[in-house]
Design a protein around this motif. Sequence first.
Motif, PDB file in Angstrom:
ATOM      1  N   LEU A  50       8.474   9.181  11.186  1.00  0.00           N
ATOM      2  CA  LEU A  50       7.303   8.542  10.601  1.00  0.00           C
ATOM      3  C   LEU A  50       7.410   7.034  10.708  1.00  0.00           C
ATOM      4  N   SER A  51       6.260   6.415  10.937  1.00  0.00           N
ATOM      5  CA  SER A  51       6.282   4.960  10.953  1.00  0.00           C
ATOM      6  C   SER A  51       5.752   4.449   9.622  1.00  0.00           C
ATOM      7  N   TYR A  63       8.371   7.297  -5.466  1.00  0.00           N
ATOM      8  CA  TYR A  63       8.692   8.730  -5.444  1.00  0.00           C
ATOM      9  C   TYR A  63      10.034   8.996  -4.762  1.00  0.00           C
ATOM     10  N   LEU A  64      10.313   8.223  -3.741  1.00  0.00           N
ATOM     11  CA  LEU A  64      11.596   8.362  -3.047  1.00  0.00           C
ATOM     12  C   LEU A  64      12.738   8.074  -4.020  1.00  0.00           C
ATOM     13  N   LEU A 105      13.744  10.503   8.535  1.00  0.00           N
ATOM     14  CA  LEU A 105      12.487   9.877   8.137  1.00  0.00           C
ATOM     15  C   LEU A 105      12.099   8.791   9.146  1.00  0.00           C
ATOM     16  N   MET A 106      13.084   8.022   9.551  1.00  0.00           N
ATOM     17  CA  MET A 106      12.843   6.921  10.487  1.00  0.00           C
ATOM     18  C   MET A 106      12.401   7.428  11.852  1.00  0.00           C
ATOM     19  N   MET A 155      12.622   7.989  -7.409  1.00  0.00           N
ATOM     20  CA  MET A 155      12.654   8.931  -8.522  1.00  0.00           C
ATOM     21  C   MET A 155      13.193  10.294  -8.070  1.00  0.00           C
ATOM     22  N   GLU A 188       3.784   3.662  -3.765  1.00  0.00           N
ATOM     23  CA  GLU A 188       4.000   4.960  -4.413  1.00  0.00           C
ATOM     24  C   GLU A 188       5.084   5.764  -3.694  1.00  0.00           C
ATOM     25  N   PHE A 189       5.133   5.581  -2.401  1.00  0.00           N
ATOM     26  CA  PHE A 189       6.156   6.265  -1.611  1.00  0.00           C
ATOM     27  C   PHE A 189       7.552   5.794  -2.027  1.00  0.00           C
ATOM     28  N   SER A 249       0.825  -1.207   0.000  1.00  0.00           N
ATOM     29  CA  SER A 249       0.000   0.000   0.000  1.00  0.00           C
ATOM     30  C   SER A 249       0.866   1.266   0.000  1.00  0.00           C
ATOM     31  N   ARG A 250       2.148   1.119   0.328  1.00  0.00           N
ATOM     32  CA  ARG A 250       3.030   2.286   0.325  1.00  0.00           C
ATOM     33  C   ARG A 250       3.959   2.293  -0.875  1.00  0.00           C
ATOM     34  N   ARG A 282       9.825  -0.319   7.088  1.00  0.00           N
ATOM     35  CA  ARG A 282      11.182   0.173   6.804  1.00  0.00           C
ATOM     36  C   ARG A 282      11.780  -0.423   5.549  1.00  0.00           C
TER      37      ARG A 282
END
Lengths: 289, 248
Positions: free
Chosen positions: A125-126, A31-32, A121-122, A34, A27-28, A24-25, A129
């Motif tokens: 945000l959860s 984007y990270l 980031l770590m 890219m 796209e993240f 579900s993540r 990983r």
Amino acid sequence: MPPTSVASGRAVRAARNYLLDLWSRREFAWYLAMGNLKARNASTTLGLFWWVLNPLLLGSVYWLVFGLIFDRGTLDVTSRALAPGEELPFLAYLLSGMFPFYFTQTSMTGGVNSIVSNARLMANLSFPRLILPIAALIESAVGFLTSVGVFFVVVGLVNGIWPGPWTLWLLPTIMIHVLFNFGLSTIVARIAVPFRDLNNLVPYFTRLWLYLSPILYQASFLEGKGEFVETAFRLNPLFPILELYRYSFAGIEIDLGSTLLIAIAWAVGLAVIGATSFIKYEGKMARYL
Amino acid sequence: MSTPAIVGEGITVRFRPMVDRKPTLRRSLGRMQHRETKELVALDNVDLSIKKGEAFGIVGRNGAGKSTLLKVVAKTLRPDEGTINVFGKTSTLLQLGVGFNPHLSGRRNVYLGGLAAGLRKKEIDERFDDIIEYAELWDAVDRPVRTYSSGMFSRLAFSVGMAMEPNILLLDEVLAVGDEAFREKSMKAMRDLLDRAGTIVFVSHALPNVAEFCDRAMWLADGKVRSIGPSADVVDAYKTAVHRGKNK
Ligand SMILES: Nc1ncnc2c1ncn2[C@@H]1O[C@H](COP(=O)(O)OP(=O)(O)O)[C@@H](O)[C@H]1O
Ligand SMILES: [Mg+2]
């Protein structure tokens, strides 16, 4: 139900939830990756050209050093296309090993830094990983895919070796290779969190690996060096992957069945070990950052 | 009003700096000789209960454990002991601009920051114009973020954080940055959130802000809860203690 099967049922459910969460993540992760790719060449004059220039320069350097100076194999880069089964011209041989190897190398250097360089980031945000080494892997995969294009153009023009029916094997080969690199990169990412020294060690390790792999010289180079050396050489997990690439790039004759089997075994094994040890360790990572 | 939003019990976090923090080879070799590793108790048996619609402040000196407590609530740090339950969608504005890449454009960073915070790309597409408008970025959206003023940066980062439409907002000295206009704007956004029965946990050194803005507050000292209660009382007690410490 016996307690062990209850526990394993729970483990399966946890693993499934983790993978769903990861999916579900996606796209993240994309984007990270890219974003990092874009940022990397954003301030260079040549910008996007570096995508093509990087593999070209990488190939040229090794071709100059090992083809010209050490006079290894066929210097005549314009030699005619060789029929499948015959030995490859040195340039085709070199690039068909070098580009895949470089993919493994960048996967490892990207993976080893992926957690440590995203400490902010770590901390804030959860999220699963595993996103971080995966994003790093996407980055190196994009570079590799460009180099595959470069390979076909250069080797086609210079050696007259163009894609053939064997090239259909490129897709499964790349998939196995990606899984293999995923395993390696998650293993080094996991270890580098408590043991930062790994960042310094990885470049030496990959350099050694390059010299121990049939890339700058042919496997036949080892003939007569004794059975032990030859067996040890073939145990190199990159060996079957490089064979698969040489088959799908240029159609050289290989024992496809057993090579595939060994390559898949390595890739799946490393991926499972890497992912499980990484996920198990996730909760502790924040303490080291 | 008394529905719980965040409930923590007996939260204890210990760091083992010698072992845990970057055990490089050199330190590892040093560790082989003298093995004792001093434990640092960053949080010591902390209980926490924050209700929906509440603004909750945390005060304390540097190193008291405020950031560590917020990380436990944000679930980026698992406590050694104790439990934490969070009911609702958290937006962790622990720090502003997490996930941003300064070399990329504001537009790109809206997506990066939003995806990092847990939004989907489609949701960001829908909210993009609102985010930019709220941040008052106008045509700077396509400039690299590294060229932004700190005010522009804070506005964009805050705007992205609020785009999650969180029920729970965790702020770690976030409002210390940015200009006056931004502070007012963010205060208003936070009040709106509270009106919608949202919850805010607010770590700040701006004690008047805590006293005025928060309903209740907690004073942390060396990882322990020193006092907890109406924010004005807690801030007063903390202030007195700080002054007494200074005059000594
Ligand atoms: N990752 C870490 N490793 C070791 N010690 C840490 C780590 N994070 C915080 N600490 C220690 O925990 C204590 C509490 O830190 P923190 O929560 O950041 O305090 P505050 O936010 O109140 O200033 C400090 O003594 C700090 O040095
Ligand atoms: Mg802090």
